[in-house]
Design an enzyme around this catalytic site. Sequence first.
Site, PDB file in Angstrom:
ATOM      1  N   CYS A 111       0.636  -1.132  -0.016  1.00  0.00           N
ATOM      2  CA  CYS A 111       0.043   0.016   0.186  1.00  0.00           C
ATOM      3  C   CYS A 111       0.780   1.206   0.093  1.00  0.00           C
ATOM      4  O   CYS A 111       0.546   2.310  -0.267  1.00  0.00           O
ATOM      5  CB  CYS A 111      -0.828   0.013   1.069  1.00  0.00           C
ATOM      6  SG  CYS A 111      -2.040  -1.180   1.236  1.00  0.00           S
ATOM      7  N   HIS A 248      -3.141   7.191   2.765  1.00  0.00           N
ATOM      8  CA  HIS A 248      -3.684   6.200   2.222  1.00  0.00           C
ATOM      9  C   HIS A 248      -5.061   5.820   2.897  1.00  0.00           C
ATOM     10  O   HIS A 248      -5.259   5.774   4.246  1.00  0.00           O
ATOM     11  CB  HIS A 248      -2.579   4.926   2.687  1.00  0.00           C
ATOM     12  CG  HIS A 248      -3.285   3.446   2.487  1.00  0.00           C
ATOM     13  ND1 HIS A 248      -3.936   2.988   1.248  1.00  0.00           N
ATOM     14  CD2 HIS A 248      -3.188   2.468   3.128  1.00  0.00           C
ATOM     15  CE1 HIS A 248      -4.023   1.855   1.448  1.00  0.00           C
ATOM     16  NE2 HIS A 248      -3.640   1.435   2.549  1.00  0.00           N
ATOM     17  N   ASN A 278     -10.243   0.204   0.445  1.00  0.00           N
ATOM     18  CA  ASN A 278      -8.912   0.059   0.527  1.00  0.00           C
ATOM     19  C   ASN A 278      -8.378  -0.172  -1.186  1.00  0.00           C
ATOM     20  O   ASN A 278      -8.357  -1.452  -1.046  1.00  0.00           O
ATOM     21  CB  ASN A 278      -8.405  -0.622   1.593  1.00  0.00           C
ATOM     22  CG  ASN A 278      -6.811  -0.580   1.722  1.00  0.00           C
ATOM     23  OD1 ASN A 278      -6.153  -0.194   0.755  1.00  0.00           O
ATOM     24  ND2 ASN A 278      -6.130  -1.145   2.824  1.00  0.00           N
TER      25      ASN A 278
HETATM   26  N1  COA Z   1     -18.144  -8.268  10.465  1.00  0.00           N
HETATM   27  C1  COA Z   1     -18.685  -8.466  11.728  1.00  0.00           C
HETATM   28  N2  COA Z   1     -17.692  -8.768  12.746  1.00  0.00           N
HETATM   29  C2  COA Z   1     -16.474  -8.790  12.242  1.00  0.00           C
HETATM   30  C3  COA Z   1     -16.129  -8.652  11.204  1.00  0.00           C
HETATM   31  C4  COA Z   1     -16.875  -8.327  10.220  1.00  0.00           C
HETATM   32  N3  COA Z   1     -16.656  -7.965   9.000  1.00  0.00           N
HETATM   33  N4  COA Z   1     -14.608  -8.836  11.276  1.00  0.00           N
HETATM   34  C5  COA Z   1     -14.339  -9.239  12.400  1.00  0.00           C
HETATM   35  N5  COA Z   1     -15.689  -9.125  13.166  1.00  0.00           N
HETATM   36  C6  COA Z   1     -15.555  -9.538  14.525  1.00  0.00           C
HETATM   37  C7  COA Z   1     -14.383 -10.406  15.077  1.00  0.00           C
HETATM   38  O1  COA Z   1     -14.536 -11.828  14.951  1.00  0.00           O
HETATM   39  C8  COA Z   1     -14.364 -10.125  16.585  1.00  0.00           C
HETATM   40  O2  COA Z   1     -15.239 -10.902  16.891  1.00  0.00           O
HETATM   41  P1  COA Z   1     -15.173 -11.536  18.614  1.00  0.00           P
HETATM   42  O3  COA Z   1     -14.790 -10.189  19.521  1.00  0.00           O
HETATM   43  O4  COA Z   1     -16.362 -12.346  18.761  1.00  0.00           O
HETATM   44  O5  COA Z   1     -13.781 -12.376  18.664  1.00  0.00           O
HETATM   45  C9  COA Z   1     -14.806  -8.877  16.647  1.00  0.00           C
HETATM   46  O6  COA Z   1     -15.473  -8.420  15.427  1.00  0.00           O
HETATM   47  C10 COA Z   1     -13.812  -7.616  16.885  1.00  0.00           C
HETATM   48  O7  COA Z   1     -12.669  -7.961  16.050  1.00  0.00           O
HETATM   49  P2  COA Z   1     -11.609  -7.088  15.785  1.00  0.00           P
HETATM   50  O8  COA Z   1     -10.522  -7.787  14.816  1.00  0.00           O
HETATM   51  O9  COA Z   1     -10.966  -6.871  17.222  1.00  0.00           O
HETATM   52  O10 COA Z   1     -12.167  -5.787  15.268  1.00  0.00           O
HETATM   53  P3  COA Z   1     -11.540  -4.349  15.147  1.00  0.00           P
HETATM   54  O11 COA Z   1     -12.066  -3.376  16.039  1.00  0.00           O
HETATM   55  O12 COA Z   1      -9.756  -4.227  15.174  1.00  0.00           O
HETATM   56  O13 COA Z   1     -11.736  -4.050  13.557  1.00  0.00           O
HETATM   57  C11 COA Z   1     -10.723  -4.291  11.516  1.00  0.00           C
HETATM   58  C12 COA Z   1     -11.273  -4.844  12.586  1.00  0.00           C
HETATM   59  C13 COA Z   1     -10.053  -5.094  10.266  1.00  0.00           C
HETATM   60  C14 COA Z   1     -11.770  -3.364  10.726  1.00  0.00           C
HETATM   61  C15 COA Z   1      -9.617  -3.118  12.055  1.00  0.00           C
HETATM   62  O14 COA Z   1      -8.781  -3.944  12.712  1.00  0.00           O
HETATM   63  C16 COA Z   1      -8.641  -2.434  11.063  1.00  0.00           C
HETATM   64  O15 COA Z   1      -9.374  -1.907   9.998  1.00  0.00           O
HETATM   65  N6  COA Z   1      -7.438  -2.860  11.138  1.00  0.00           N
HETATM   66  C17 COA Z   1      -6.542  -2.158   9.914  1.00  0.00           C
HETATM   67  C18 COA Z   1      -6.359  -2.841   8.576  1.00  0.00           C
HETATM   68  C19 COA Z   1      -5.826  -2.286   7.531  1.00  0.00           C
HETATM   69  O16 COA Z   1      -6.009  -1.091   7.263  1.00  0.00           O
HETATM   70  N7  COA Z   1      -5.317  -3.231   6.516  1.00  0.00           N
HETATM   71  C20 COA Z   1      -4.914  -2.777   5.336  1.00  0.00           C
HETATM   72  C21 COA Z   1      -3.544  -1.923   5.768  1.00  0.00           C
HETATM   73  S1  COA Z   1      -2.713  -1.234   4.206  1.00  0.00           S
END
Ligand code: COA
Length: 321
Positions: A111, A248, A278
């Site tokens: 990215c 980004h 993204n």
């Molecule tokens: N829909 C519903 N629930 C979801 C889900 C979805 N699409 N994806 C994950 N969950 C659930 C998980 O299973 C977890 O459940 P649990 O508590 O029962 O285990 C809960 O939601 C929380 O998951 P978590 O991973 O802690 O969520 P989060 O607040 O960290 O959000 C992202 C997840 C991926 C949105 C976030 O971490 C993020 O944006 N990270 C950066 C990723 C990124 O930008 N990547 C590219 C970089 S270039």
Amino acid sequence: MSIRILGTGSALPERAVTNEEITELVDTSDEWIRERTGIAGRHISTGETVASLASRACVLALENARKSADEVELILVATCSPENVAPCAACQVQKEIGAGNAAAFDLNAACAGFLFALHTAWAYVESGIYRNALIAGSEVLSKIVDWEDRGTCILFGDGAGAVYVEKCGDGGILGFVQHSDGNKGDVLSCVGRTLENPFFRRISEKNYLKMDGREIFSFAVRQIPKTIEEALEKAGIAVGDVELFVLHQANRRIIEGISKRLGADEVHFPTNLERVGNTSSASIPLLLDELNRKGELKPGMRLVLSGFGAGLTCGACVLEW
Ligand code: COA
């Protein structure tokens, strides 16, 4: 001597996909996706390729700069999702747009790829090897995304953005930094073809994108403000002098976290992730093109471009429009 962006272009696949449509594939909801990421939709390829999207974006960038393809001396395509091992996407773009006098190659820094390519073009021009460059970030991530993994498939979209840059005497790019941390390679990864030949066969891993979302989130919120401050210091400019931070487009909460840490108001952080998700290396030039075409970039304006991604990689560029 520096380089100035003289033209921008972008291209998106025709098919727009809403969060509602994603709920038919995995256990998620429109509300969850919007709340956690800010994303409401994305464009997904139904035939468009990294090269075809990059070519469309490059043609528009050249038109915008009022330059012809045969004037281009260097073509760089940043991508982590090319269709081919060979020829590279940049050579396909060269053929498609008729830029017969250019040298062309691809570059992968995930990215942060567009920023790394911009920095590479700057180094080529600074050293006197070339006078101009056409730089695209282009991705068809939908082919490496695991459409059964709700943690990743909600985030990504396909698309391309491009800029035409030329040598300039003053202004243009004022400061640049880029960093990599290979020790954190596992945080966001996607294996390619595994080794298989008449003498050896490795059991294939699932070759889809894997991500530790929380780790990436905290890396971005901690590292990007530092990287931006480092680039601003190099440019001799304060946070308060920057009109727009073109970041980004990974997640609205990450952008909010960065703006808070920098002490800059969110009005200075434009976004388009609501509509395109993204798009990895395409995200910064795509947003830049939207802003340019809306007339929101005025001569003399100070901008910061900054991104992060798999590697891990990150970079920041301070420029005068
Ligand atoms: N829909 C519903 N629930 C979801 C889900 C979805 N699409 N994806 C994950 N969950 C659930 C998980 O299973 C977890 O459940 P649990 O508590 O029962 O285990 C809960 O939601 C929380 O998951 P978590 O991973 O802690 O969520 P989060 O607040 O960290 O959000 C992202 C997840 C991926 C949105 C976030 O971490 C993020 O944006 N990270 C950066 C990723 C990124 O930008 N990547 C590219 C970089 S270039």
